[in-house]
Design a protein around this motif. Structure first.
Motif, PDB file in Angstrom:
ATOM      1  N   THR A  50      -3.417   4.083   3.588  1.00 52.71           N
ATOM      2  CA  THR A  50      -2.959   3.079   2.635  1.00 52.71           C
ATOM      3  C   THR A  50      -4.020   1.996   2.644  1.00 52.71           C
ATOM      4  O   THR A  50      -4.689   1.777   3.657  1.00 52.71           O
ATOM      5  N   ALA A  51      -4.190   1.359   1.530  1.00 51.39           N
ATOM      6  CA  ALA A  51      -5.135   0.250   1.432  1.00 51.39           C
ATOM      7  C   ALA A  51      -4.579  -0.741   0.420  1.00 51.39           C
ATOM      8  O   ALA A  51      -3.980  -0.340  -0.580  1.00 51.39           O
ATOM      9  N   SER A  52      -4.788  -2.006   0.705  1.00 55.09           N
ATOM     10  CA  SER A  52      -4.266  -3.059  -0.150  1.00 55.09           C
ATOM     11  C   SER A  52      -5.256  -4.207  -0.213  1.00 55.09           C
ATOM     12  O   SER A  52      -5.996  -4.449   0.737  1.00 55.09           O
ATOM     13  N   ASP A  53      -5.222  -4.926  -1.311  1.00 60.93           N
ATOM     14  CA  ASP A  53      -6.038  -6.128  -1.422  1.00 60.93           C
ATOM     15  C   ASP A  53      -5.320  -7.340  -0.841  1.00 60.93           C
ATOM     16  O   ASP A  53      -5.762  -8.470  -1.001  1.00 60.93           O
ATOM     17  N   GLY A  54      -4.195  -7.107  -0.176  1.00 61.06           N
ATOM     18  CA  GLY A  54      -3.411  -8.182   0.417  1.00 61.06           C
ATOM     19  C   GLY A  54      -2.149  -8.500  -0.364  1.00 61.06           C
ATOM     20  O   GLY A  54      -1.424  -9.424  -0.002  1.00 61.06           O
ATOM     21  N   ALA A  55      -1.873  -7.734  -1.406  1.00 55.18           N
ATOM     22  CA  ALA A  55      -0.677  -7.969  -2.213  1.00 55.18           C
ATOM     23  C   ALA A  55       0.572  -7.851  -1.339  1.00 55.18           C
ATOM     24  O   ALA A  55       0.718  -6.888  -0.589  1.00 55.18           O
ATOM     25  N   ARG A  56       1.439  -8.826  -1.468  1.00 51.86           N
ATOM     26  CA  ARG A  56       2.657  -8.895  -0.656  1.00 51.86           C
ATOM     27  C   ARG A  56       3.562  -7.687  -0.895  1.00 51.86           C
ATOM     28  O   ARG A  56       3.837  -7.329  -2.035  1.00 51.86           O
ATOM     29  N   SER A  57       4.011  -7.055   0.193  1.00 52.92           N
ATOM     30  CA  SER A  57       4.957  -5.930   0.195  1.00 52.92           C
ATOM     31  C   SER A  57       4.425  -4.649  -0.441  1.00 52.92           C
ATOM     32  O   SER A  57       5.179  -3.705  -0.650  1.00 52.92           O
ATOM     33  N   ALA A  58       3.141  -4.604  -0.751  1.00 48.33           N
ATOM     34  CA  ALA A  58       2.578  -3.420  -1.403  1.00 48.33           C
ATOM     35  C   ALA A  58       2.692  -2.186  -0.521  1.00 48.33           C
ATOM     36  O   ALA A  58       3.070  -1.108  -1.002  1.00 48.33           O
ATOM     37  N   ASN A  59       2.373  -2.309   0.755  1.00 51.76           N
ATOM     38  CA  ASN A  59       2.424  -1.136   1.629  1.00 51.76           C
ATOM     39  C   ASN A  59       3.845  -0.625   1.815  1.00 51.76           C
ATOM     40  O   ASN A  59       4.068   0.579   1.847  1.00 51.76           O
ATOM     41  N   SER A  60       4.824  -1.504   1.928  1.00 53.48           N
ATOM     42  CA  SER A  60       6.220  -1.063   2.030  1.00 53.48           C
ATOM     43  C   SER A  60       6.637  -0.317   0.772  1.00 53.48           C
ATOM     44  O   SER A  60       7.268   0.744   0.839  1.00 53.48           O
ATOM     45  N   LEU A  61       6.280  -0.855  -0.379  1.00 52.69           N
ATOM     46  CA  LEU A  61       6.581  -0.209  -1.657  1.00 52.69           C
ATOM     47  C   LEU A  61       5.979   1.195  -1.698  1.00 52.69           C
ATOM     48  O   LEU A  61       6.639   2.164  -2.083  1.00 52.69           O
ATOM     49  N   LYS A 100      -9.614   7.164  -3.665  1.00 56.78           N
ATOM     50  CA  LYS A 100     -10.674   7.163  -2.656  1.00 56.78           C
ATOM     51  C   LYS A 100     -11.583   5.947  -2.794  1.00 56.78           C
ATOM     52  O   LYS A 100     -11.984   5.350  -1.798  1.00 56.78           O
ATOM     53  N   GLU A 101     -11.895   5.572  -4.002  1.00 55.08           N
ATOM     54  CA  GLU A 101     -12.739   4.399  -4.209  1.00 55.08           C
ATOM     55  C   GLU A 101     -12.024   3.123  -3.762  1.00 55.08           C
ATOM     56  O   GLU A 101     -12.625   2.234  -3.156  1.00 55.08           O
ATOM     57  N   PHE A 102     -10.731   3.046  -4.027  1.00 56.86           N
ATOM     58  CA  PHE A 102      -9.955   1.885  -3.587  1.00 56.86           C
ATOM     59  C   PHE A 102      -9.944   1.804  -2.064  1.00 56.86           C
ATOM     60  O   PHE A 102     -10.151   0.732  -1.488  1.00 56.86           O
ATOM     61  N   VAL A 103      -9.715   2.939  -1.407  1.00 54.57           N
ATOM     62  CA  VAL A 103      -9.728   2.970   0.062  1.00 54.57           C
ATOM     63  C   VAL A 103     -11.106   2.569   0.577  1.00 54.57           C
ATOM     64  O   VAL A 103     -11.224   1.776   1.517  1.00 54.57           O
ATOM     65  N   ARG A 104     -12.147   3.093  -0.024  1.00 52.27           N
ATOM     66  CA  ARG A 104     -13.513   2.771   0.398  1.00 52.27           C
ATOM     67  C   ARG A 104     -13.761   1.257   0.313  1.00 52.27           C
ATOM     68  O   ARG A 104     -14.405   0.661   1.173  1.00 52.27           O
ATOM     69  N   THR A 105     -13.213   0.626  -0.692  1.00 55.92           N
ATOM     70  CA  THR A 105     -13.406  -0.808  -0.902  1.00 55.92           C
ATOM     71  C   THR A 105     -12.541  -1.670   0.005  1.00 55.92           C
ATOM     72  O   THR A 105     -13.016  -2.672   0.541  1.00 55.92           O
ATOM     73  N   TRP A 106     -11.267  -1.287   0.204  1.00 51.03           N
ATOM     74  CA  TRP A 106     -10.314  -2.183   0.828  1.00 51.03           C
ATOM     75  C   TRP A 106      -9.851  -1.817   2.231  1.00 51.03           C
ATOM     76  O   TRP A 106      -9.275  -2.670   2.915  1.00 51.03           O
ATOM     77  N   VAL A 140      -3.032   1.306  -2.750  1.00 50.00           N
ATOM     78  CA  VAL A 140      -2.856   2.754  -2.909  1.00 50.00           C
ATOM     79  C   VAL A 140      -2.361   3.366  -1.603  1.00 50.00           C
ATOM     80  O   VAL A 140      -2.598   2.833  -0.519  1.00 50.00           O
ATOM     81  N   ALA A 141      -1.686   4.496  -1.745  1.00 50.89           N
ATOM     82  CA  ALA A 141      -1.314   5.339  -0.608  1.00 50.89           C
ATOM     83  C   ALA A 141      -1.799   6.745  -0.930  1.00 50.89           C
ATOM     84  O   ALA A 141      -1.618   7.229  -2.053  1.00 50.89           O
ATOM     85  N   VAL A 142      -2.422   7.378   0.046  1.00 51.61           N
ATOM     86  CA  VAL A 142      -2.894   8.756  -0.093  1.00 51.61           C
ATOM     87  C   VAL A 142      -2.077   9.615   0.866  1.00 51.61           C
ATOM     88  O   VAL A 142      -1.968   9.291   2.053  1.00 51.61           O
ATOM     89  N   VAL A 143      -1.514  10.685   0.350  1.00 51.63           N
ATOM     90  CA  VAL A 143      -0.656  11.572   1.134  1.00 51.63           C
ATOM     91  C   VAL A 143      -1.271  12.964   1.129  1.00 51.63           C
ATOM     92  O   VAL A 143      -1.656  13.476   0.077  1.00 51.63           O
ATOM     93  N   GLY A 144      -1.372  13.542   2.335  1.00 53.87           N
ATOM     94  CA  GLY A 144      -1.963  14.872   2.458  1.00 53.87           C
ATOM     95  C   GLY A 144      -1.334  15.655   3.590  1.00 53.87           C
ATOM     96  O   GLY A 144      -0.305  15.265   4.151  1.00 53.87           O
ATOM     97  N   ARG A 145      -1.977  16.757   3.920  1.00 55.53           N
ATOM     98  CA  ARG A 145      -1.514  17.569   5.047  1.00 55.53           C
ATOM     99  C   ARG A 145      -1.703  16.785   6.341  1.00 55.53           C
ATOM    100  O   ARG A 145      -2.648  16.011   6.472  1.00 55.53           O
ATOM    101  N   PRO A 146      -0.833  17.006   7.317  1.00 55.53           N
ATOM    102  CA  PRO A 146      -0.963  16.302   8.591  1.00 55.53           C
ATOM    103  C   PRO A 146      -2.266  16.646   9.304  1.00 55.53           C
ATOM    104  O   PRO A 146      -2.700  17.801   9.296  1.00 55.53           O
TER     105      PRO A 146
END
Length: 163
Positions: free
Chosen positions: A71-82, A17-23, A49-55
């Motif tokens: 999902t949130a990323s600092d711009g790292a390449r291919s992170a969201n696909s991973l 949650k903190e990562f999402v809040r930041t990025w 990070v990826a957060v998975v929950g109920r729809p």
């Protein structure tokens, strides 16, 4: 962007949650989750990070379906696909049969396509819900079209809307 190789790491709810809040560009952290997964570089620095929950859609909340809610990323390449690919593997390992997520109009969906996901529906812009008993706080993305995506090779898509 950095092309440093990433690896999966477990992420606790508060850290996700903190990562999402930041990025994250336009959404706050989700209220709940079933699990979260992270991507770290070789130094162990969390890059996405990826957060998975109920729809969020009641119609999809059938007990067999989960949603990648952020999902949130600092711009790292291919992170969201991973992370999208790992989220589907984890959901399947937990016994879920479907995993979905949404993108907003203007987002390419490249990370989803890179993880083998497919676009299954387009949702028109909506004002969302707002009632006196459940007031909605705007996040600057009201009235934006959304696109529903589905993880690859799902055993049953009977209840999912078609494109």
């Amino acid at each position: 962007m950095n092309s440093t190789p990433l690896h999966l790491v477990p992420v606790h709810s508060r850290q996700a949650k903190e990562f999402v809040r930041t990025w994250h560009r336009h959404h706050p952290p989700p209220a709940g989750q079933i699990f979260a997964v992270g991507a770290a570089d070789e130094r162990g620095i969390l890059r996405a990070v990826a957060v998975v929950g109920r729809p969020a859609a009641r119609r999809l909340d059938d007990g067999a379906t989960l949603e990648v809610t952020r999902t949130a990323s600092d711009g790292a390449r291919s992170a969201n696909s991973l992370l999208h690919a790992a989220s589907w593997r984890a959901a399947k390992a937990l016994g879920y049969r479907r995993l979905v997520t949404y993108t907003q109009d203007g987002e390419s969906g490249a990370s989803l396509r890179g993880a083998g996901w497919r676009l299954i529906a387009r949702r028109p812009p909506s004002a969302g819900w707002h009632t006196p008993s459940r007031p909605q706080t705007g996040h600057g993305n009201d009235h934006v079209a959304r696109f529903l995506w589905q993880a690859p090779d799902q055993t049953s898509a009977d209840n999912l809307p078609s494109t």
